[in-house]
Scaffold this motif. Structure first.
Motif, PDB file in Angstrom:
ATOM      1  N   MET A  20     -14.658  -3.803 -15.116  1.00 20.32           N
ATOM      2  CA  MET A  20     -13.464  -4.616 -15.249  1.00 20.32           C
ATOM      3  C   MET A  20     -12.616  -4.446 -13.997  1.00 20.32           C
ATOM      4  N   GLN A  21     -12.127  -5.550 -13.469  1.00 16.74           N
ATOM      5  CA  GLN A  21     -11.283  -5.535 -12.279  1.00 16.74           C
ATOM      6  C   GLN A  21     -10.075  -6.429 -12.533  1.00 16.74           C
ATOM      7  N   TYR A  22      -8.901  -5.926 -12.175  1.00 13.24           N
ATOM      8  CA  TYR A  22      -7.701  -6.758 -12.278  1.00 13.24           C
ATOM      9  C   TYR A  22      -6.687  -6.304 -11.247  1.00 13.24           C
TER      10      TYR A  22
ATOM     11  N   SER B 167       6.758  -5.718  -4.150  1.00 14.67           N
ATOM     12  CA  SER B 167       6.833  -4.288  -3.847  1.00 14.67           C
ATOM     13  C   SER B 167       5.451  -3.766  -3.488  1.00 14.67           C
ATOM     14  N   PHE B 168       4.466  -4.096  -4.314  1.00 17.21           N
ATOM     15  CA  PHE B 168       3.099  -3.693  -4.026  1.00 17.21           C
ATOM     16  C   PHE B 168       2.123  -4.541  -4.838  1.00 17.21           C
ATOM     17  N   VAL B 169       0.878  -4.526  -4.377  1.00 17.94           N
ATOM     18  CA  VAL B 169      -0.227  -5.153  -5.100  1.00 17.94           C
ATOM     19  C   VAL B 169      -1.306  -4.095  -5.221  1.00 17.94           C
ATOM     20  N   HIS B 170      -1.689  -3.804  -6.449  1.00 23.01           N
ATOM     21  CA  HIS B 170      -2.743  -2.827  -6.686  1.00 23.01           C
ATOM     22  C   HIS B 170      -3.957  -3.526  -7.267  1.00 23.01           C
ATOM     23  N   GLU B 171      -5.127  -3.127  -6.792  1.00 25.00           N
ATOM     24  CA  GLU B 171      -6.382  -3.595  -7.360  1.00 25.00           C
ATOM     25  C   GLU B 171      -6.951  -2.461  -8.192  1.00 25.00           C
TER      26      GLU B 171
ATOM     27  N   CYS C 160     -12.365   2.835 -12.664  1.00 22.80           N
ATOM     28  CA  CYS C 160     -11.393   3.913 -12.854  1.00 22.80           C
ATOM     29  C   CYS C 160     -10.612   4.219 -11.583  1.00 22.80           C
ATOM     30  N   SER C 161     -10.603   3.303 -10.622  1.00 22.83           N
ATOM     31  CA  SER C 161      -9.904   3.565  -9.361  1.00 22.83           C
ATOM     32  C   SER C 161      -8.806   2.532  -9.131  1.00 22.83           C
ATOM     33  N   VAL C 162      -7.769   2.977  -8.424  1.00 24.87           N
ATOM     34  CA  VAL C 162      -6.642   2.110  -8.079  1.00 24.87           C
ATOM     35  C   VAL C 162      -6.514   2.118  -6.559  1.00 24.87           C
ATOM     36  N   GLU C 163      -6.388   0.917  -5.980  1.00 20.44           N
ATOM     37  CA  GLU C 163      -6.258   0.811  -4.530  1.00 20.44           C
ATOM     38  C   GLU C 163      -5.061  -0.071  -4.206  1.00 20.44           C
ATOM     39  N   ASP C 164      -4.226   0.384  -3.272  1.00 21.89           N
ATOM     40  CA  ASP C 164      -3.078  -0.400  -2.822  1.00 21.89           C
ATOM     41  C   ASP C 164      -3.566  -1.388  -1.765  1.00 21.89           C
ATOM     42  N   ILE C 165      -3.527  -2.683  -2.086  1.00 19.86           N
ATOM     43  CA  ILE C 165      -4.028  -3.718  -1.175  1.00 19.86           C
ATOM     44  C   ILE C 165      -2.904  -4.658  -0.741  1.00 19.86           C
ATOM     45  N   THR C 166      -1.681  -4.177  -0.756  1.00 18.65           N
ATOM     46  CA  THR C 166      -0.524  -5.006  -0.426  1.00 18.65           C
ATOM     47  C   THR C 166      -0.637  -5.608   0.970  1.00 18.65           C
ATOM     48  N   ALA C 167      -0.920  -4.789   1.958  1.00 19.78           N
ATOM     49  CA  ALA C 167      -0.991  -5.281   3.338  1.00 19.78           C
ATOM     50  C   ALA C 167      -2.101  -6.316   3.508  1.00 19.78           C
ATOM     51  N   GLU C 168      -3.241  -6.076   2.866  1.00 22.67           N
ATOM     52  CA  GLU C 168      -4.355  -7.021   2.964  1.00 22.67           C
ATOM     53  C   GLU C 168      -3.988  -8.379   2.371  1.00 22.67           C
ATOM     54  N   ILE C 169      -3.381  -8.360   1.188  1.00 21.35           N
ATOM     55  CA  ILE C 169      -3.018  -9.601   0.507  1.00 21.35           C
ATOM     56  C   ILE C 169      -1.976 -10.361   1.322  1.00 21.35           C
TER      57      ILE C 169
END
Length: 91
Positions: A1-3, A41-45, A49-58
């Protein structure tokens, strides 16, 4: 699952986390580019079971490309500038 989790900051009114399991990365980028998501503020993918901050990429993918001015555009702006200068000349 990915969100994706998009955190919007409303200043004094607080923050809102937008979480939609059916939204794709492409849709998040589309909503940022259209202005539907502002003051991020941020975008997390979240995947498995992992969380990645992808704010700069988005944000970089959602930004519009810089289009250089062509010679015709520069010439037209030069003529506009000269016309504006003539408006302010003394008669």
């Amino acid at each position: 699952m990915q969100y994706f989790v998009v955190m919007i900051d409303y200043g004094r009114r607080g923050r809102e986390a937008i979480v939609d399991p059916e939204i794709t990365r492409r849709e998040v980028i589309s909503r940022v580019a259209s202005g539907e998501y502002r003051n991020i503020s941020f975008v997390h993918e979240i995947a498995d079971c992992s969380v990645e901050d992808i704010t700069a990429e988005i944000l970089s993918e959602a930004s519009l490309p810089d289009i250089a001015a062509t010679g015709a555009d520069l010439q037209a702006s030069h003529f506009d500038h000269l016309r504006d200068l003539r408006k302010h000349e003394r008669a």
